[in-house]
Design a protein around this motif. Structure first.
Motif, mmCIF file in Angstrom:
data_model
loop_
_atom_site.group_PDB
_atom_site.id
_atom_site.type_symbol
_atom_site.label_atom_id
_atom_site.label_comp_id
_atom_site.label_asym_id
_atom_site.label_seq_id
_atom_site.Cartn_x
_atom_site.Cartn_y
_atom_site.Cartn_z
ATOM 1 N N PHE A 249 0.837 -1.199 0.000
ATOM 2 C CA PHE A 249 0.000 0.000 0.000
ATOM 3 C C PHE A 249 0.870 1.246 0.000
ATOM 4 O O PHE A 249 1.675 1.451 0.915
ATOM 5 C CB PHE A 249 -0.928 0.013 1.220
ATOM 6 C CG PHE A 249 -1.906 1.159 1.219
ATOM 7 C CD1 PHE A 249 -3.156 1.014 0.638
ATOM 8 C CD2 PHE A 249 -1.567 2.383 1.777
ATOM 9 C CE1 PHE A 249 -4.054 2.074 0.616
ATOM 10 C CE2 PHE A 249 -2.451 3.442 1.766
ATOM 11 C CZ PHE A 249 -3.698 3.291 1.176
ATOM 12 N N ALA A 250 0.698 2.084 -1.025
ATOM 13 C CA ALA A 250 1.470 3.326 -1.123
ATOM 14 C C ALA A 250 0.685 4.480 -0.514
ATOM 15 O O ALA A 250 -0.468 4.726 -0.884
ATOM 16 C CB ALA A 250 1.782 3.626 -2.589
ATOM 17 N N GLU A 251 1.298 5.180 0.414
ATOM 18 C CA GLU A 251 0.677 6.357 1.019
ATOM 19 C C GLU A 251 0.870 7.568 0.115
ATOM 20 O O GLU A 251 1.974 7.806 -0.389
ATOM 21 C CB GLU A 251 1.303 6.657 2.380
ATOM 22 C CG GLU A 251 1.067 5.604 3.440
ATOM 23 C CD GLU A 251 -0.294 5.737 4.100
ATOM 24 O OE1 GLU A 251 -1.121 6.545 3.629
ATOM 25 O OE2 GLU A 251 -0.520 5.012 5.090
ATOM 26 N N THR A 252 -0.188 8.356 -0.067
ATOM 27 C CA THR A 252 -0.032 9.623 -0.773
ATOM 28 C C THR A 252 0.666 10.655 0.108
ATOM 29 O O THR A 252 1.344 11.551 -0.392
ATOM 30 C CB THR A 252 -1.392 10.168 -1.224
ATOM 31 O OG1 THR A 252 -2.270 10.242 -0.087
ATOM 32 C CG2 THR A 252 -2.008 9.276 -2.296
ATOM 33 N N PHE A 253 0.508 10.542 1.412
ATOM 34 C CA PHE A 253 1.257 11.376 2.355
ATOM 35 C C PHE A 253 1.731 10.524 3.530
ATOM 36 O O PHE A 253 2.914 10.296 3.696
ATOM 37 C CB PHE A 253 0.427 12.565 2.841
ATOM 38 C CG PHE A 253 1.177 13.428 3.835
ATOM 39 C CD1 PHE A 253 2.202 14.260 3.399
ATOM 40 C CD2 PHE A 253 0.872 13.390 5.187
ATOM 41 C CE1 PHE A 253 2.910 15.047 4.315
ATOM 42 C CE2 PHE A 253 1.571 14.171 6.105
ATOM 43 C CZ PHE A 253 2.587 14.994 5.672
ATOM 44 N N GLY A 254 0.828 10.046 4.349
ATOM 45 C CA GLY A 254 1.205 9.249 5.519
ATOM 46 C C GLY A 254 1.208 10.109 6.768
ATOM 47 O O GLY A 254 2.266 10.366 7.356
ATOM 48 N N LEU A 255 0.017 10.528 7.192
ATOM 49 C CA LEU A 255 -0.092 11.456 8.323
ATOM 50 C C LEU A 255 0.476 10.852 9.600
ATOM 51 O O LEU A 255 1.150 11.545 10.371
ATOM 52 C CB LEU A 255 -1.559 11.850 8.514
ATOM 53 C CG LEU A 255 -1.854 12.981 9.487
ATOM 54 C CD1 LEU A 255 -1.154 14.270 9.059
ATOM 55 C CD2 LEU A 255 -3.355 13.198 9.607
ATOM 56 N N VAL A 256 0.218 9.561 9.842
ATOM 57 C CA VAL A 256 0.726 8.967 11.087
ATOM 58 C C VAL A 256 2.250 8.908 11.093
ATOM 59 O O VAL A 256 2.871 8.957 12.165
ATOM 60 C CB VAL A 256 0.133 7.559 11.336
ATOM 61 C CG1 VAL A 256 -1.354 7.642 11.590
ATOM 62 C CG2 VAL A 256 0.456 6.593 10.223
ATOM 63 N N ILE A 257 2.864 8.820 9.920
ATOM 64 C CA ILE A 257 4.326 8.850 9.849
ATOM 65 C C ILE A 257 4.842 10.211 10.305
ATOM 66 O O ILE A 257 5.747 10.313 11.131
ATOM 67 C CB ILE A 257 4.808 8.545 8.419
ATOM 68 C CG1 ILE A 257 4.365 7.152 7.985
ATOM 69 C CG2 ILE A 257 6.330 8.687 8.314
ATOM 70 C CD1 ILE A 257 4.567 6.880 6.504
ATOM 71 N N ALA A 258 4.235 11.268 9.778
ATOM 72 C CA ALA A 258 4.647 12.626 10.146
ATOM 73 C C ALA A 258 4.396 12.895 11.621
ATOM 74 O O ALA A 258 5.221 13.523 12.306
ATOM 75 C CB ALA A 258 3.908 13.639 9.282
ATOM 76 N N GLU A 259 3.270 12.421 12.150
ATOM 77 C CA GLU A 259 2.955 12.646 13.564
ATOM 78 C C GLU A 259 3.908 11.863 14.467
ATOM 79 O O GLU A 259 4.383 12.396 15.483
ATOM 80 C CB GLU A 259 1.504 12.253 13.836
ATOM 81 C CG GLU A 259 0.503 13.216 13.226
ATOM 82 C CD GLU A 259 -0.933 12.762 13.379
ATOM 83 O OE1 GLU A 259 -1.825 13.628 13.361
ATOM 84 O OE2 GLU A 259 -1.182 11.535 13.500
ATOM 85 N N ALA A 260 4.173 10.618 14.106
ATOM 86 C CA ALA A 260 5.109 9.826 14.912
ATOM 87 C C ALA A 260 6.497 10.470 14.923
ATOM 88 O O ALA A 260 7.118 10.633 15.984
ATOM 89 C CB ALA A 260 5.181 8.392 14.371
ATOM 90 N N ASN A 261 6.982 10.845 13.762
ATOM 91 C CA ASN A 261 8.290 11.498 13.680
ATOM 92 C C ASN A 261 8.329 12.777 14.508
ATOM 93 O O ASN A 261 9.348 13.114 15.118
ATOM 94 C CB ASN A 261 8.635 11.817 12.234
ATOM 95 C CG ASN A 261 9.185 10.628 11.447
ATOM 96 O OD1 ASN A 261 9.662 10.787 10.328
ATOM 97 N ND2 ASN A 261 9.134 9.434 12.018
ATOM 98 N N ALA A 262 7.219 13.505 14.526
ATOM 99 C CA ALA A 262 7.183 14.781 15.248
ATOM 100 C C ALA A 262 7.385 14.606 16.745
ATOM 101 O O ALA A 262 7.873 15.525 17.420
ATOM 102 C CB ALA A 262 5.872 15.507 14.986
ATOM 103 N N VAL A 263 7.022 13.435 17.289
ATOM 104 C CA VAL A 263 7.234 13.201 18.713
ATOM 105 C C VAL A 263 8.466 12.322 18.954
ATOM 106 O O VAL A 263 8.648 11.766 20.041
ATOM 107 C CB VAL A 263 5.980 12.599 19.385
ATOM 108 C CG1 VAL A 263 4.818 13.564 19.281
ATOM 109 C CG2 VAL A 263 5.605 11.241 18.801
#
Length: 342
Positions: A249-263
């Motif tokens: 599955f290819a993410e067009t963005f991946g919001l949970v990736i960005a949120e996880a990285n942010a913390v």
């Protein structure tokens, strides 16, 4: 912008808003729309019209939510119209509103038969706003000469997301997406990894908007079900990493990736898939996840560094304040293309 902007959502399975609990069981597209609209409402009138909404107008977070009748013009006569994910609806609204600028806000990779609608977008002066640079490049390649103007604005994360010193559990992995996003493959790779690291656990947070078969659930999986956003962020702070080693599955963005990285929580991702490489904030997160040895080596490195070391960091270009400012500029400056009249 006397008529303001209207976001049109013809595809959501049920009505939603920014009211408490209204986004429960829905995905990143709907939560992103609410965040963006509430931020824009401080600068311009913002309405959201939804095909699924039957109730009278609801006001939440400074945004007006109302029903949608595609047989007639929108009564507010907006200056800008942003259509969520529907290449079919956008030309129809462009015909009904010849003086408005119309955009498609694309959160998905369209199928082949949907892509055939691109010439109609171009003819009616409709442009496409993607959620990542990689998605925009993919779309440009797919459409070729049929492509209308294409740009991108990243999906936003909260301005205040940051590491807070929470100790990381070296034995806790986290999957936090709908199960159709490769969870069956994640289970297979977790089970192989657990042979090398028997103490590992995999917590699985499921937003609950899609029932999807995942096969046998391995030993060591902790089903969390649907979590509130604060609870999900707490799990991200504690987990060794966001465990996402799938190449289906290819993410067009991946919001949970960005949120996880942010913390400060790293994400173990398949290299070259969707927007993974674009969104991951630190080195070493994108690898060949078809290689079991590569997965084990990366997990071993991160376990050795836990619990204190953040493996990733917030990205300022994903912050809501930055993204909302991009949206405001885009809605003010995108030029109107020549339209077909029929």
């Amino acid at each position: 912008m006397n008529g303001g902007v209207t976001f049109v959502d013809p595809v959501a399975p049920r009505p939603y808003s920014g009211a408490p609990g209204a986004l429960a069981g829905l995905g990143g597209t709907e939560s992103t729309l609410v965040r963006v609209c509430e931020s824009l409402s401080a600068h311009m009138p913002v309405r959201v019209r939804q095909t699924a909404r039957q109730l009278p107008v609801e006001i939440a977070g400074g945004v007006s939510y109302a029903d949608l009748d595609l047989r007639r013009p929108l009564p507010e006569n907006p200056d800008r119209i942003v259509v969520v994910n529907s290449l079919k609806v956008a030309p129809k609204l462009a015909r009904l509103h010849p003086h408005a600028r119309v955009h498609v806000w694309l959160h998905v990779f369209p199928g082949r038969h949907t892509l055939r609608l691109a010439p109609a977008l171009k003819a009616h002066g409709v442009d496409i706003i993607c959620v990542s640079r990689s998605q925009a490049r993919w779309l440009e390649c797919e459409l070729g000469d049929d492509a209308p103007p294409i740009t991108h604005v990243h999906n936003p994360i909260a301005d205040d997301l940051a590491p807070d010193g929470t100790a990381r559990d070296p034995n806790l992995l986290l999957f936090a997406s709908s199960p159709h996003k490769g969870l069956a493959q994640v289970f297979e790779r977790f089970e192989r990894l657990k042979i090398r690291f028997p103490d590992l656990r995999l917590a699985v947070a499921d937003p609950g908007y899609l029932d999807w078969p995942t096969g046998r659930i391995p030993e060591g999986v902790l089903p969390l079900g649907r979590l509130s956003q604060p609870d999900l962020i707490d799990w991200m702070r504690r987990a060794l990493c966001l465990f996402y080693p799938q190449d289906h599955f290819a993410e067009t963005f991946g919001l949970v990736i960005a949120e996880a990285n942010a913390v400060g929580c790293a994400a173990l991702l398949h290299r070259g898939l969707g927007a993974n490489d674009e969104v991951a904030s630190g080195p070493g997160q994108c690898i060949d996840t078809t290689d079991a040895d590569a997965i084990a080596a990366r997990i071993a490195d991160w376990r050795a560094a836990a619990p204190a070391t953040p493996f990733a960091e917030p990205r300022p270009e994903f912050r809501l304040s930055h993204v909302a400012a991009q949206w405001a500029r885009l809605l003010e400056t995108v030029p109107q293309a020549t339209r077909a009249t029929a």
